[in-house]
Design a protein around this motif. Sequence first.
Motif, PDB file in Angstrom:
ATOM      1  N   GLU A 156      59.389  30.873  42.854  1.00 37.51           N
ATOM      2  CA  GLU A 156      59.084  29.755  41.971  1.00 37.51           C
ATOM      3  C   GLU A 156      57.617  29.374  42.027  1.00 37.51           C
ATOM      4  O   GLU A 156      57.179  28.478  41.327  1.00 37.51           O
ATOM      5  CB  GLU A 156      59.927  28.537  42.353  1.00 37.51           C
ATOM      6  CG  GLU A 156      61.364  28.592  41.849  1.00 37.51           C
ATOM      7  CD  GLU A 156      62.293  29.125  42.933  1.00 37.51           C
ATOM      8  OE1 GLU A 156      62.290  28.570  44.034  1.00 37.51           O
ATOM      9  OE2 GLU A 156      63.000  30.109  42.662  1.00 37.51           O
ATOM     10  N   THR A 157      56.848  30.056  42.876  1.00 33.68           N
ATOM     11  CA  THR A 157      55.475  29.632  43.082  1.00 33.68           C
ATOM     12  C   THR A 157      54.506  30.274  42.098  1.00 33.68           C
ATOM     13  O   THR A 157      53.346  29.904  42.051  1.00 33.68           O
ATOM     14  CB  THR A 157      55.013  29.971  44.515  1.00 33.68           C
ATOM     15  OG1 THR A 157      55.161  31.371  44.713  1.00 33.68           O
ATOM     16  CG2 THR A 157      55.819  29.221  45.547  1.00 33.68           C
ATOM     17  N   GLY A 158      54.959  31.248  41.329  1.00 32.96           N
ATOM     18  CA  GLY A 158      54.061  31.911  40.393  1.00 32.96           C
ATOM     19  C   GLY A 158      52.970  32.684  41.103  1.00 32.96           C
ATOM     20  O   GLY A 158      51.862  32.814  40.593  1.00 32.96           O
ATOM     21  N   CYS A 159      53.275  33.197  42.267  1.00 32.38           N
ATOM     22  CA  CYS A 159      52.306  33.937  43.073  1.00 32.38           C
ATOM     23  C   CYS A 159      51.904  35.227  42.365  1.00 32.38           C
ATOM     24  O   CYS A 159      52.727  35.925  41.793  1.00 32.38           O
ATOM     25  CB  CYS A 159      52.937  34.249  44.436  1.00 32.38           C
ATOM     26  SG  CYS A 159      51.864  35.129  45.560  1.00 32.38           S
ATOM     27  N   THR A 160      50.610  35.540  42.375  1.00 36.40           N
ATOM     28  CA  THR A 160      50.116  36.723  41.656  1.00 36.40           C
ATOM     29  C   THR A 160      49.524  37.768  42.588  1.00 36.40           C
ATOM     30  O   THR A 160      48.843  38.683  42.141  1.00 36.40           O
ATOM     31  CB  THR A 160      49.028  36.316  40.636  1.00 36.40           C
ATOM     32  OG1 THR A 160      47.944  35.730  41.337  1.00 36.40           O
ATOM     33  CG2 THR A 160      49.579  35.347  39.606  1.00 36.40           C
ATOM     34  N   LEU A 161      49.791  37.631  43.881  1.00 38.31           N
ATOM     35  CA  LEU A 161      49.214  38.560  44.849  1.00 38.31           C
ATOM     36  C   LEU A 161      49.695  39.994  44.615  1.00 38.31           C
ATOM     37  O   LEU A 161      50.860  40.221  44.318  1.00 38.31           O
ATOM     38  CB  LEU A 161      49.593  38.123  46.266  1.00 38.31           C
ATOM     39  CG  LEU A 161      48.980  38.952  47.390  1.00 38.31           C
ATOM     40  CD1 LEU A 161      47.508  38.616  47.578  1.00 38.31           C
ATOM     41  CD2 LEU A 161      49.721  38.730  48.693  1.00 38.31           C
ATOM     42  N   THR A 162      48.774  40.933  44.741  1.00 36.08           N
ATOM     43  CA  THR A 162      49.136  42.344  44.712  1.00 36.08           C
ATOM     44  C   THR A 162      48.626  42.991  45.993  1.00 36.08           C
ATOM     45  O   THR A 162      47.477  42.798  46.366  1.00 36.08           O
ATOM     46  CB  THR A 162      48.506  43.043  43.491  1.00 36.08           C
ATOM     47  OG1 THR A 162      48.995  42.437  42.314  1.00 36.08           O
ATOM     48  CG2 THR A 162      48.862  44.524  43.465  1.00 36.08           C
TER      49      THR A 162
END
Length: 63
Positions: free
Chosen positions: A14-20
């Motif tokens: 739910e955090t919308g994390c965009t880490l790759t």
Amino acid sequence: MTRKVADCRKFPSETGCTLTIAGEEDEVLRAATDHAVSVHGHAESPELREQIRGILEEEKAGT
Ligand SMILES: [Zn+2]
């Protein structure tokens, strides 16, 4: 050598994390597990690792 990529956007959160995270499979698995535990509050377990392994993709050259 083909690197693996774990894109956190593909992981339900739910955090919308965009880490790759990219690297060799073992490295990505370790880093992504740490990330899931420390940032997303998941409990570390074999199931979590399998879930992460399931979203790994091969890094595409030139992107
Ligand atoms: Zn994340």
